[in-house]
Design an enzyme around this catalytic site. Structure first.
Site, PDB file in Angstrom:
ATOM      1  N   ASP A   1       4.671  55.664  61.638  1.00 21.53           N
ATOM      2  CA  ASP A   1       4.360  54.601  62.598  1.00 21.53           C
ATOM      3  C   ASP A   1       5.516  53.606  62.603  1.00 21.53           C
ATOM      4  OD1 ASP A   1       3.080  52.997  64.370  1.00 21.53           O
ATOM      5  OD2 ASP A   1       1.510  52.304  63.014  1.00 21.53           O
TER       6      ASP A   1
ATOM      7  N   ASN B   1       8.580  46.523  72.874  1.00 21.30           N
ATOM      8  CA  ASN B   1       8.102  46.654  74.253  1.00 21.30           C
ATOM      9  C   ASN B   1       7.930  45.297  74.921  1.00 21.30           C
ATOM     10  OD1 ASN B   1       7.950  49.472  74.528  1.00 21.30           O
ATOM     11  ND2 ASN B   1       5.973  49.552  73.493  1.00 21.30           N
TER      12      ASN B   1
ATOM     13  N   ASP C   1      10.485  53.256  75.636  1.00 20.08           N
ATOM     14  CA  ASP C   1      10.385  54.699  75.870  1.00 20.08           C
ATOM     15  C   ASP C   1      11.675  55.410  75.496  1.00 20.08           C
ATOM     16  OD1 ASP C   1       7.850  54.266  76.795  1.00 20.08           O
ATOM     17  OD2 ASP C   1       8.332  54.564  78.916  1.00 20.08           O
TER      18      ASP C   1
ATOM     19  N   GLU D   1       3.099  54.751  69.387  1.00 22.69           N
ATOM     20  CA  GLU D   1       4.261  54.945  68.518  1.00 22.69           C
ATOM     21  C   GLU D   1       3.894  55.616  67.209  1.00 22.69           C
ATOM     22  OE1 GLU D   1       2.767  50.702  67.872  1.00 22.69           O
ATOM     23  OE2 GLU D   1       3.058  52.055  69.559  1.00 22.69           O
TER      24      GLU D   1
END
Length: 356
Positions: A219, A227, A236, A262
């Site tokens: 993770d 983001n 992305d 993620e």
């Protein structure tokens, strides 16, 4: 360009021909479950049916190349080799979509003919794989004697080629659908559906063969901040580039799966705990050092990885996934950017790595 009298195309719609095929060939082809199995079966049986020194199957690799996907016999042009479509006999057959025979390879200056001639072969016959209005590749046979192949054999090879093309096209469509159903469209990592299937298969294999296998839950640390600060386009791109890097590190030793957002799963084959920990640590370090360039921005992030391994008491995925999840939670609670392995003992006994 003057026509070579030793190279001819064959097409005869007016003459009726009878084509017979070995029953075992048909049965083996019917039981093939993948494109590669089909091609291997075809190459092996072409070798026998046409009494050839070599037989091969090519498929279109890209706009400029055909690739040898299967072969049997003489290895002058080996499996895996890419041949240019331009200036090759096989390429000409592919482009013209017409069966062709070169009765005397010494008369041709095309690359593949020269290679076969140097290997002691003197004639070849190639047929296009035509299906649904497109040419997929070619079937090819070669013999040591010049002027060896007949019009009847030309009919037989083209009939086999037409039949095989439909079979190959069907398998390619199935494989494309399976790929689309198994792959995350953003990162090209395998998806959660494929992850659960592979975990259960790995557990079964473990109890049959006792092969060590390790599961990592990964993770990204505070990835929401990336983001929020730079936008999802940047986030992305970071995920795509990172997955590509991890795939390269894994090679043939494992797979990476996108489980959501993620969060990723990694199945790894390693000889022992130390080797597995070392590998997962190499992933952590690579991510830590990685920078994603977007316009004038340099984006970086770190990774927590929780690791566990298959044990004799694991007969379903629940226990394995629970341990990996607990190891990931422990990595986060210890400050992130960390690899933690949990082996089923109390959390105080976990092994952890962070040499950064």
């Amino acid at each position: 360009m003057e026509r070579n009298p030793n190279i001819w195309e064959y097409f005869d719609s007016d003459v009726k021909h009878k084509v017979s095929l070995p029953v075992n060939f048909i049965q083996e082809l019917a039981s093939s479950t993948s494109v590669q199995e089909v091609l291997d079966t075809v190459a092996r049986w072409l070798h026998e049916i046409f009494d050839a020194e070599r037989a091969s199957v090519t498929l279109l690799e890209d706009d400029e190349h055909l690739k040898v996907y299967a072969m049997s016999g003489d290895g002058a042009i080996p499996r895996g080799l890419s041949l240019p479509i331009r200036d090759t006999f096989v390429g000409r057959v592919f482009m013209n979509r017409q069966l062709m025979i070169c009765d005397d390879l010494s008369s041709s200056a095309e690359l593949d003919c020269e290679i076969l001639k140097e290997a002691g072969l003197n004639t070849c016959m190639d047929a296009p794989l035509l299906s649904s209005g497109q040419c997929l590749g070619t079937l090819n046979v070669a013999h040591k004697h010049p002027f060896y192949y007949t019009s009847q054999q030309a009919v037989e090879l083209q009939c086999i080629s037409n039949w095989i093309a439909s079979n190959v096209n069907l398998h390619l469509q199935i494989e494309k659908l399976n790929y689309q159903a198994s792959v995350d469209p953003l990162t090209k990592a395998l998806n959660r559906r494929r992850f659960m299937k592979d975990v259960n298969m790995t557990i079964s294999d473990f109890h049959l063969r006792n092969e060590a296998c390790f599961l990592g839950f990964a993770d990204f640390d505070h990835f929401k901040d990336v983001n929020d600060k730079y936008g999802h386009v940047v986030g992305d791109k970071f995920l795509r580039q990172t997955v590509s890097m991890i795939k390269e590190l894994l090679g043939e030793n494992g797979h990476i799966y996108r489980l959501g957002g993620e969060e990723f799963g990694i199945l790894l084959k390693a000889k022992d705990v130390d080797a597995a920990l070392c590998f997962f640590e190499s992933i952590r370090k690579a991510v830590e050092k990685q920078e994603i360039h977007f316009d004038s921005l340099e984006i970086s992030s770190t990774l927590c990885i929780g690791v566990t391994f298959l044990q004799s008491g694991d007969f379903s995925e629940e226990q394995l996934l629970k341990r990996a999840d607990e190891a990931l939670y422990e990595a986060k609670s210890r400050g992130r950017n960390l690899v933690v392995m949990l082996d089923g003992e109390p959390v105080d006994n976990v092994k952890s790595l962070n040499s950064g």
